[in-house]
Design a protein around this motif. Structure first.
Motif, PDB file in Angstrom:
ATOM      1  N   UNK A 141     -65.828 -30.936  61.997  1.00 37.69           N
ATOM      2  CA  UNK A 141     -65.958 -30.084  61.128  1.00 37.69           C
ATOM      3  C   UNK A 141     -65.109 -28.670  61.520  1.00 37.69           C
ATOM      4  N   UNK A 142     -65.044 -28.009  60.299  1.00 36.47           N
ATOM      5  CA  UNK A 142     -64.002 -26.786  61.049  1.00 36.47           C
ATOM      6  C   UNK A 142     -64.127 -26.283  61.921  1.00 36.47           C
ATOM      7  N   UNK A 143     -65.036 -25.615  62.989  1.00 35.44           N
ATOM      8  CA  UNK A 143     -65.240 -25.969  64.156  1.00 35.44           C
ATOM      9  C   UNK A 143     -65.259 -25.756  64.664  1.00 35.44           C
ATOM     10  N   UNK A 144     -66.002 -27.103  64.429  1.00 37.75           N
ATOM     11  CA  UNK A 144     -66.134 -28.044  65.675  1.00 37.75           C
ATOM     12  C   UNK A 144     -65.706 -29.568  66.268  1.00 37.75           C
ATOM     13  N   UNK A 145     -64.375 -29.093  66.238  1.00 37.44           N
ATOM     14  CA  UNK A 145     -63.338 -30.564  66.529  1.00 37.44           C
ATOM     15  C   UNK A 145     -63.391 -31.065  67.767  1.00 37.44           C
ATOM     16  N   UNK A 195     -62.135 -33.286  52.978  1.00 41.70           N
ATOM     17  CA  UNK A 195     -61.470 -32.043  53.447  1.00 41.70           C
ATOM     18  C   UNK A 195     -63.018 -30.755  53.220  1.00 41.70           C
ATOM     19  N   UNK A 196     -63.080 -30.978  51.597  1.00 44.62           N
ATOM     20  CA  UNK A 196     -64.196 -29.683  50.947  1.00 44.62           C
ATOM     21  C   UNK A 196     -64.941 -29.682  50.645  1.00 44.62           C
ATOM     22  N   UNK A 225     -67.114 -32.958  51.369  1.00 43.72           N
ATOM     23  CA  UNK A 225     -67.910 -33.453  52.151  1.00 43.72           C
ATOM     24  C   UNK A 225     -68.220 -33.160  53.718  1.00 43.72           C
ATOM     25  N   UNK A 226     -66.512 -32.232  54.158  1.00 43.77           N
ATOM     26  CA  UNK A 226     -66.884 -31.625  55.316  1.00 43.77           C
ATOM     27  C   UNK A 226     -66.180 -32.814  56.445  1.00 43.77           C
ATOM     28  N   UNK A 227     -65.490 -34.086  55.811  1.00 44.94           N
ATOM     29  CA  UNK A 227     -64.558 -34.883  56.803  1.00 44.94           C
ATOM     30  C   UNK A 227     -63.055 -34.435  57.159  1.00 44.94           C
ATOM     31  N   UNK A 228     -62.953 -33.564  57.737  1.00 44.22           N
ATOM     32  CA  UNK A 228     -62.121 -32.097  57.709  1.00 44.22           C
ATOM     33  C   UNK A 228     -60.852 -33.560  58.226  1.00 44.22           C
TER      34      UNK A 228
END
Lengths: 456, 319, 274
Positions: free
Chosen positions: B68-72, B279-280, B282-285
């Motif tokens: 996710x955006x914060x846990x890469x 990206x937005x 479904x959260x598959x960044x």
């Protein structure tokens, strides 16, 4: 000159590289989580009588009249609790999941939000976006709520059910009579033959819309369950223990294909949304439509209560779930994990379950409140009694609730569109299968949580 | 589409490093580097660093991460492997290339219109204004209108049926075959006028002597256009084609979002939509970033062509 | 070249078809917006039997259309102002100053004009979250300003280099600093160019959707374009209402175009001619 401009490009590249290096340092640090609000920080200053709340609400599509009802309840509540303000923000169906997923990434946004029950709610809970309602409301209250099992995981209830709906197949008695049909269809074969009779009489059989994919999603819930004996079978197919491409899980696309081929569906189903398609039934232009209890009630007012009949979705499959109904709370209200006022939010959500509010909800929408304390003497019309009998029938399940959001979007919704836009069953099945495989491959954390939850 | 690049690129006066050197007085280069110059470019450099360089570097770097955006977490080339095995991405990529076919179409029609208008046909300014109008309007409002207009029983088909053309009343947005071409049609509808204005301006600036001489030599109208006029505005045509290519490959999000939401059955998804959705929504960044890098690479090729065109010695003279 | 009467007929037919095709969807939009939903249902393509402005009343009174329009206006004006000032200063330095990195800056600007924003939007979203600017117009203003700088530099540079250097040198001899020279010598001359940059950038900012959609999720902080797409999903059974808002979103741009058409077309094609 060539050389000069090439030099310029090298210069630019060097500059870019330098700045990038400097900035990558920043990115690395910005990738660390935004300070997650610790419970103590969140509850600090959490005075239920003194809070400004934002509520992302969705419900009107299920229950016409819901927005006005909610706005009136907010007004009541603000009068009774002068220190509390609640900012009502309506959400759109097509962006309900996407908008919340985006805002959840920012760990900021509404205090109370709405998602569809079960996996859409639980996946947000797993991602840390939800504060469980059972932490703030005692069991003595939540025990009265209907459908809490839809959002229970890890021993907590994650959201508040506000209503229960089923989705019957409604039919227009006048149009049926005109086509020489006495009763609503109870089996799939009857449905197909009724379509033929209606068409022969120059009547458009079914009015639905699938531009947004929701006809397909409803079809999945209503027919996809019919070869199953238990929902756990679907869960296993989602996590990969069973093969999702097996006709047991995706064979219902053949039924949808047959409906399309036999001319059951309106010719513009692919270019109108679900709501636009169903409106044809309300206008008397289509003889049948699936609709929520609330929509059916609304249609009965437009067409005349004696003109409208309801049946359960016709039986197509042979699984134990083929004949059970499809009741669900549909949408769920929950408190976000970043809300600074969870107590205030919980108090407001509990207020919505008060006896007066249940009564006014039912009066406004014709939809049953999700509460065992609901006074059933309010159910008076024959239609309402019929709907109540359906909704309270045992074992009811809404299958779509068990799909992870990305499988729902990329698979369920898209695969139905494949059929309604003229594609083949095999294409639809493969679309669904690929969405499931994509989810398994890329949503590692969600897969882990889903698997654990499914194994319970 | 209403993206600025198009408006801008053609709006812009010629630029070339060579031309630049010619204009500068020789003495200026010997002047000492001045502090004020550096101060003057600071805001722009900061802005472009923040708005372009930083996100470009980040997106390339993050395309090797998933989560996710914060846990890469680092996954190497997995995102790329995945998207190139993902039917939806491949479909999106091919759709962008399908839209590329609108470019020659628009170019030919716009050229035809421009040479006709260039003949001083009566009312040419009115025609020009009307055909150009769609270009500046917001794609969101336009797209919304078309999403209603193009419904199977919407305005267009109702009209077609009423004049006996029901055989061509297709399900423009609701069929997998048509949806992406309907998007292309709306793109053409909006961009065509831009081509007309660009070509017409180039034609109007041609020296009349050549035309005059050709006519004295007995050139037919058709010869005059194909042998004399069109070759002389070659540079304008090339610029238009490159900017439109960039548009249909990487600036069509609004149309798809408003017209079809990528449907039915992902059949009209494009790369931008794929990025937005993953990206937005479904959260598959990681997938979104990898797809963004693919877009960037394709755009870079076109940008390089564009820069070469700009730097060409004759760019200054003709365009 | 004079056209013979006969040959001009097919040309006029072609142009008339294109003109009708260009205007028909817009006419459809306006006509639909003054129909009631019921009438639209019965009569999607024809002229309205009864004209109603209730959709516009609904759009302006019950929906936050005006708030969205105001947001769009704020975003447009501020980001155009910021990018024009930053662009003008840089373009001036490139034209009349000397510094290391002049050519790369210019080349970079030209390249940046063409970079698709979708490539930038994911990292920028994370940045805006970290800056706590999500749902704040500031996020969009900041990003738009950055995105509009390259074109502003490029376009203004092209104009500035046509300014005779004697004028600038004379001002310097008179003791004016670079800021003074830019402000009182170059800028007045560059008025037409500034107007063009402003118009082109303003239209871009007003029309932008993707960034606004992602950065502004709160209903009241949306721009008109983002709000408009929200209505599409919300009022699916009331298309005349949605098209009324669409008409309102297009109106300012169309009016702007019709009023400043000459300057507009001239600006757009400024460099192509000479």
């Amino acid at each position: 000159m060539r050389i000069r401009s090439r030099k310029a490009i090298y210069g630019l590249a060097a500059g870019v590289a330098a700045v990038s290096l400097a900035l990558s340092g920043c990115t690395a640090s910005s990738d660390t989580p935004v300070a997650s609000t610790s419970p103590s920080a969140a509850t600090q200053g959490d005075d239920p009588e003194n809070a400004a709340l934002t509520y992302w609400y969705w419900g009107e599509s299920d229950a016409p009249g819901a927005n006005d009802w909610m706005k009136a309840r907010i007004a009541d509540y603000q009068t009774a609790h002068p220190g509390v303000t609640i900012n009502f923000v309506e959400q759109s169906t097509d962006t309900l999941i996407g908008a919340f997923s985006t805002t959840a990434q920012t760990k900021s946004g509404p205090d109370i939000a709405t998602q569809w029950a079960t996996i859409p709610v639980l996946s947000q809970a797993w991602a840390g976006a939800i504060a469980p309602i059972s932490d703030y409301v005692p069991a003595s209250e939540t025990d009265n709520w209907i459908g809490t099992q839809e959002n229970t995981d890890k021993g907590k209830i994650w959201g508040v059910p506000l209503y229960v709906i089923g989705i019957p197949l409604a039919y227009n008695k006048d149009l049926f009579t005109k086509a020489g049909i006495a009763n609503g269809p109870t089996t799939f074969d009857e449905l197909i033959s009724d379509c033929g009779a209606l068409k022969a009489a120059g009547i458009s059989p079914v009015g639905m819309g699938n531009k947004d994919g929701y006809f397909g999603a409803w079809f999945f819930s209503n027919f996809g369950k019919q070869q199953l004996d238990d929902v756990s079978e679907l869960k296993s197919a989602i996590v990969g223990t069973n093969n999702i491409a097996d006709p047991k899980y995706t064979g219902f696309y053949q039924a949808m294909y047959d409906m399309k081929q036999k001319g059951c569906l309106n010719d513009d189903i692919g270019s109108v949304t679900l709501d636009q398609g169903m409106a044809k039934f309300e206008q008397g232009k289509a003889a049948m439509a699936w609709g929520t209890d609330g929509l059916v009630t609304k249609w009965s007012k437009a067409l005349g209560a004696d003109k409208i009949g309801v049946v359960k979705t016709p039986v197509w499959g042979t699984g134990k779930l083929a004949s059970v109904y499809n009741t669900t709370q549909s949408s769920t209200a929950f408190i976000t994990s970043w809300s600074q006022h969870p107590k205030a939010a919980a108090q407001f959500l509990t207020f919505l379950h008060s006896p007066e509010n249940q009564a006014s909800w039912y009066a406004a929408t014709g939809i049953f409140p999700a509460d065992t304390r609901f006074d059933q003497t309010a159910i008076q019309t024959d239609l309402a009694k019929q709907l109540w009998a359906f909704d309270s029938s045992p074992g009811a399940v809404w299958l779509e609730n068990y799909l992870p959001p990305s499988v729902d979007g990329d698979g369920d919704l898209a695969a139905g569109q494949v059929i309604t836009s003229g594609g083949s069953v095999a294409d639809a099945v493969s679309t669904f299968q690929k969405a499931v495989e994509k989810w398994r491959a890329t949503n590692t954390d969600e897969v882990k949580n889903y698997t654990a939850w499914a194994g319970q | 589409m209403t993206d600025p690049a198009l408006v801008r690129s053609s709006a812009a006066a010629p630029w070339g490093a060579a031309a630049d050197e010619r204009v500068r007085p020789a003495g200026a280069r010997k002047r000492r580097r001045q502090l004020w110059s550096y101060l003057f470019v600071v805001p722009a450099v900061l802005g472009m660093g923040f708005g372009f360089v930083f996100p470009l570097v980040t997106v390339v770097r993050n395309s090797f991460y998933a989560g996710s955006f914060y846990k890469l977490s680092f996954v190497g080339f997995d995102n790329y492997r995945f998207i190139f095995g993902d039917d939806v991405f491949i479909r999106s990529l091919t759709n962008n290339f399908r839209l590329l076919l609108t470019v020659p179409f628009m170019t030919i029609v716009a050229l035809l219109v421009a040479v006709i208008l260039n003949d001083g046909i009566r009312g040419w300014k009115v025609y020009r204004s009307s055909i150009f109008l769609p270009y500046i309007l917001p794609a969101a409002g336009i797209g919304l209108t078309f999403s209603v207009f193009l419904q199977f029983n919407g305005g267009l088909n109702t009209f077609l049926r009423s004049v006996g053309l029901s055989s061509i009343a297709a399900d423009w947005l609701g069929s997998q075959t048509w949806a992406i071409w309907s998007v292309g049609g709306v793109v053409v509808w909006q961009q065509l006028g831009f081509g007309v204005v660009v070509f017409l301006a180039a034609l109007l600036s041609l020296p009349p002597e050549v035309t005059e001489a050709a006519r004295i030599d007995g050139a037919s109208w058709w010869q005059l256009q194909t042998k004399i006029h069109v070759p002389q505005i070659r540079t304008a045509i090339e610029f238009f084609m490159v900017t439109e290519a960039i548009t249909v490959l990487s600036w069509v999000f609004t149309y798809v979002y408003v017209l079809t939401l990528g449907g039915p059955g992902n059949s009209s998804s494009v790369m931008e939509f794929y990025i937005w959705k993953n990206g937005f929504a479904q959260g598959s960044v990681g997938l979104a970033n990898a797809a963004a890098v693919v877009v960037l690479l394709i755009a870079s090729v076109l940008i390089a062509i564009y820069l070469r065109l700009r730097a060409r010695p004759d760019a200054g003279a003709r365009l | 070249m004079k056209i013979s009467g006969l040959a001009s007929i097919p040309r006029h037919v072609l142009l008339a078809i294109l003109t009708v095709a260009s205007l028909a969807p817009l006419i459809f939009m306006v006509l639909t917006s003054v129909k009631s939903p019921d009438e639209y249902e019965q009569n999607p393509a024809g002229l309205p039997h009864t004209v109603t402005f209730s959709n516009y009343v609904h759009a302006l009174v019950d929906l936050p259309t005006l708030t969205w329009a105001l947001n769009s206006l704020l975003v447009t004006v501020i980001s155009v102002a910021i990018s024009t000032v930053a662009g003008a200063m840089a373009a001036y330095a490139i034209s009349f100053g000397t510094f290391r990195g002049r050519t790369p800056l210019l080349m970079g600007s030209i390249a940046a004009i063409m970079v698709p924003p979708v490539v930038l939007v994911v990292p920028m979203f994370v940045t805006m979250v970290n800056l706590k600017l999500i749902n704040n117009l500031g996020s969009v203003i900041l990003f738009y300003s950055c995105l509009l700088i390259p074109f502003s530099i490029f376009f203004l540079y092209n104009f500035f280099r046509t300014v005779p250097s004697e004028l600038v040198e004379a001002a310097v001899v008179d003791g004016a600093g670079p800021l003074r020279t830019l402000w009182s010598v170059v800028m007045p001359l560059a008025k037409p160019a500034l107007v063009t940059v402003g118009v082109v950038n303003a239209i871009w900012a007003w029309n932008e959707l993707l960034i606004a959609l992602v950065f502004l999720q709160d209903e009241r902080s949306r721009t008109l374009m983002a709000g408009l797409t929200l209505l599409q999903g919300r009022y699916v059974t009331n298309q005349p209402l949605v098209l009324a808002v669409a008409t309102l979103s297009i109106l300012p741009v169309a009016a702007f175009y019709l009023l400043s058409q000459r300057a507009f077309v001239r600006g757009l094609t400024a460099g192509i001619g000479k």
